[in-house]
Design a protein around this motif. Structure first.
Motif: not given
Length: 339
Positions: A127, A261, A266, A268, A272, A284, A286, A290, A294, A296
């Motif tokens: 990422s 999630r 986290d 990548d 997700v 997921a 924040d 993401r 996604t 958040l």
């Protein structure tokens, strides 16, 4: 001519990195030969893959010597440094993939990592957020997600099918964890948050069912027993079910209405990207960047998570939309250039 790629990482452990390793090898198997060194804790699972914890250094050096390229996926820093240094001594082409920052949260650890990573031909970082921590000339940002082959995914076991059948009139919310662990003294995968959400679901008479899969029970804090007791004592069994063994989470996502999630750290996350690929709504935390699509929620905020769950499950059904465009073709091209 096929190259011999030695892949080092948690091959047999149940989690995103092991899934990535196996899918990558399968994807490129026609072009290259893959051998593996498994760093996972020893289990009763039968496998032909050499496990580093056997302490058979002769086999380790044999595999290292036979390789054309050494591709390292380990998240254990001191092991990463040893692998890189020895591969460099053996004059092998070195590729390192950094999957998360969980062990790289101090400036000194990043500086030491950069020193060793400078010996690699290429450092793949999953990422932009992680990439920004490193000043490396050889780095490339490449998400770890490789689409699943649905035909190769195991069927869901009868116990899961029974839960789905019993709750066929409810909205199904699914979550997963490699194993129950703490990060910064908090539940890493957020099962405590989902239990809190289950309390709100019950209190508000919402027609939802949470299925939380825990792939490995190799944990020392007895968190599973604690959470199972809370669920039992508060009569939440009709709202949330814990699955204490590995299943095809891909197949479960296909049966779900929503994927969550709730991690407090986290990388990548493969969950997700799989949800996006399978056209399932994904909520997921924040805590990190993401991918597009996604939804958040505020990290460690169960009320915000519950609010987002209600918003998603009560909105009109939308036309399915995949946010990932042809990742298989992209991977083939990019890894051919890397290797």
């Amino acid at each position: 001519m096929k190259k011999n790629i030695l892949v080092i990482g948690p091959y047999s452990a149940i989690g995103g990195v092991s899934i990535h390793i196996k899918r990558l090898a399968a994807l490129l198997s026609e072009k290259h030969t893959f051998t593996f060194i498994d760093e996972s804790p020893r289990t009763n699972t039968e496998t032909n893959v050499f496990n580093l914890r056997s302490k058979n250094l002769a086999e380790y050096f044999r595999l290292l010597k036979a390789a054309d390229i050494v591709h390292i996926h380990t998240g254990i820093l001191w092991l990463l440094y040893i692998h890189v240094f020895l591969a460099f001594v053996f004059r092998k082409k070195i590729i390192v993939t950094i999957h998360s920052l969980s062990n790289l949260n101090k400036k000194m650890s990043i500086l030491i990592a950069q020193l060793f990573l400078s010996l690699a031909s290429k450092t793949i970082i999953v990422s932009e957020e992680i990439s920004n921590k490193f000043k490396l000339k050889n780095k490339i940002v490449l998400p770890a997600f490789i689409p699943p082959d649905i035909s190769q995914e195991a069927d869901l076991p009868p116990a899961i099918l029974n839960i789905l059948e019993k709750n066929r009139n409810k909205k199904i919310i699914v979550n997963n964890a490699f194993k129950l662990v703490l990060f910064k003294q908090q539940d890493l995968y957020g099962l405590d948050l989902l239990i809190d959400v289950a309390r709100m679901i019950k209190g508000n008479n919402k027609n939802y069912k949470i299925i939380f899969v825990i792939a490995s029970m190799d944990e020392k804090l007895n968190l599973y027993d604690h959470y199972a007791r809370v669920i039992r004592e508060e009569n939440l069994e009709e709202v949330i079910s814990l699955i204490p063994y590995s299943i095809s989470f891909v197949k479960l996502m296909l049966e779900s209405d929503l994927v969550v999630r709730a991690t407090n750290t986290d990388g990548d996350a493969i969950t997700v990207r799989e949800a996006l690929y399978l056209n399932r709504p994904i909520i997921a935390s924040d805590v990190t960047f993401r991918p597009e699509g996604t939804i958040l929620f505020a990290n460690r905020d169960s009320k915000d998570l519950y609010l987002k769950i209600n918003e998603v499950l009560n909105e009109p059904t939308k036309e399915p939309k995949s946010f990932l465009n042809n990742p298989v073709s992209n991977y083939l091209d990019k890894y051919e250039n890397i290797y």
